[in-house]
Enzyme design. Sequence first.
Site, short mmCIF file in Angstrom:
data_model
loop_
_atom_site.label_atom_id
_atom_site.label_comp_id
_atom_site.label_asym_id
_atom_site.label_seq_id
_atom_site.Cartn_x
_atom_site.Cartn_y
_atom_site.Cartn_z
N SER A 55 0.83 -1.20 0.00
CA SER A 55 0.00 0.00 0.00
C SER A 55 0.86 1.25 0.00
O SER A 55 1.65 1.47 0.94
CB SER A 55 -0.91 0.02 1.24
OG SER A 55 -1.83 -1.04 1.20
N TYR A 201 -11.06 1.97 -5.23
CA TYR A 201 -9.84 1.26 -4.82
C TYR A 201 -10.20 -0.12 -4.28
O TYR A 201 -9.55 -1.13 -4.60
CB TYR A 201 -9.12 2.08 -3.76
CG TYR A 201 -7.71 1.62 -3.42
CD1 TYR A 201 -6.64 2.49 -3.54
CD2 TYR A 201 -7.43 0.33 -2.96
CE1 TYR A 201 -5.33 2.10 -3.23
CE2 TYR A 201 -6.15 -0.07 -2.65
CZ TYR A 201 -5.12 0.82 -2.78
OH TYR A 201 -3.84 0.41 -2.48
N GLU A 205 -9.26 -3.90 -5.97
CA GLU A 205 -8.41 -4.86 -5.26
C GLU A 205 -9.14 -6.16 -4.91
O GLU A 205 -8.52 -7.22 -4.81
CB GLU A 205 -7.86 -4.22 -3.99
CG GLU A 205 -6.77 -5.03 -3.31
CD GLU A 205 -6.08 -4.26 -2.20
OE1 GLU A 205 -4.92 -4.56 -1.91
OE2 GLU A 205 -6.72 -3.36 -1.61
N TYR A 225 -1.32 -9.59 3.88
CA TYR A 225 -1.35 -8.19 4.26
C TYR A 225 -1.07 -8.10 5.76
O TYR A 225 -1.12 -9.12 6.47
CB TYR A 225 -2.70 -7.56 3.91
CG TYR A 225 -2.67 -6.05 3.79
CD1 TYR A 225 -1.81 -5.41 2.89
CD2 TYR A 225 -3.50 -5.25 4.56
CE1 TYR A 225 -1.77 -4.03 2.77
CE2 TYR A 225 -3.48 -3.86 4.45
CZ TYR A 225 -2.62 -3.27 3.55
OH TYR A 225 -2.59 -1.90 3.44
N ILE A 231 -13.79 -6.13 5.68
CA ILE A 231 -14.84 -6.98 5.12
C ILE A 231 -14.41 -8.44 5.05
O ILE A 231 -15.17 -9.29 4.58
CB ILE A 231 -15.27 -6.51 3.70
CG1 ILE A 231 -14.09 -6.55 2.73
CG2 ILE A 231 -15.91 -5.13 3.77
CD1 ILE A 231 -14.48 -6.22 1.30
#
Length: 256
Positions: A55, A201, A205, A225, A231
């Site tokens: 990111s 965005y 993704e 990540y 979510i």
Amino acid sequence: MSQLSTISYVDSFRQPPTPCDFSEKNQCKELYISGATPRCESIIQQGEHALIGISPFNSQFSKTYVTSLVNFIARRFKRFDILMPCLSEASRLLIATGMEEKKAIKKTRRELRRHKTHLTYLLSLYELRSTPAKIIQFSDFIDNTSYKSLNFEAKKAFANCSRFRQDCLTMSQMAVRGRLRGKGRQDSELKSQLVNDALPYIFAELPFFLDTPSLLNVPYSTFFYHRVWPIGEGLYKGHYPVKVKPKQSYGLISLR
């Protein structure tokens, strides 16, 4: 939907985190990975493919951290790739927090170039692999049939499922709020239009969170990540019309 904390998310995994120690001074000493569910953990243990999410404008992704992360993943997986947003999507967060578009695009281009330069060097260390690692971006898949289908599926769920829509908006809100606070600005500046402006965005993704195997032609894949996707819980618990595919998993990277 109640948000899971990082600690509870990690503690819910079947297997204990797996440490990897580094002696180099310019690297983090220990990284740990955990799967989002027992099935995710099983896919991780196979070591087929990892997709590392990077990111821009996130202080987590320092050169030290990224170097450790790439080395760690490369040692554990047969194949790995790096995912970065494209210029148009990455600049949205800056624009959503009030930056003039031309300035936001210039700043984003510089930030992406900085990451790519460092990542290109790191990946060159593994170029003798039978399948070299790649830096991929959302825009690389704009004409990919699977990507378009997954993207459409996510947008359809957003339009038709109030729970998914609200959780996506919450996720976008968190991103915009984090950027505002990072610039020393107040939450009172957070407007609904800014939150909506940052939504693309997420949609760009999401296909990689749902079904990387179909996009990169790999048997199994884990999206890695450093924090829980807001979510993510709903996706893996089947709360939404959109589903994570059986050969896809999610892994949380943590420093201990």
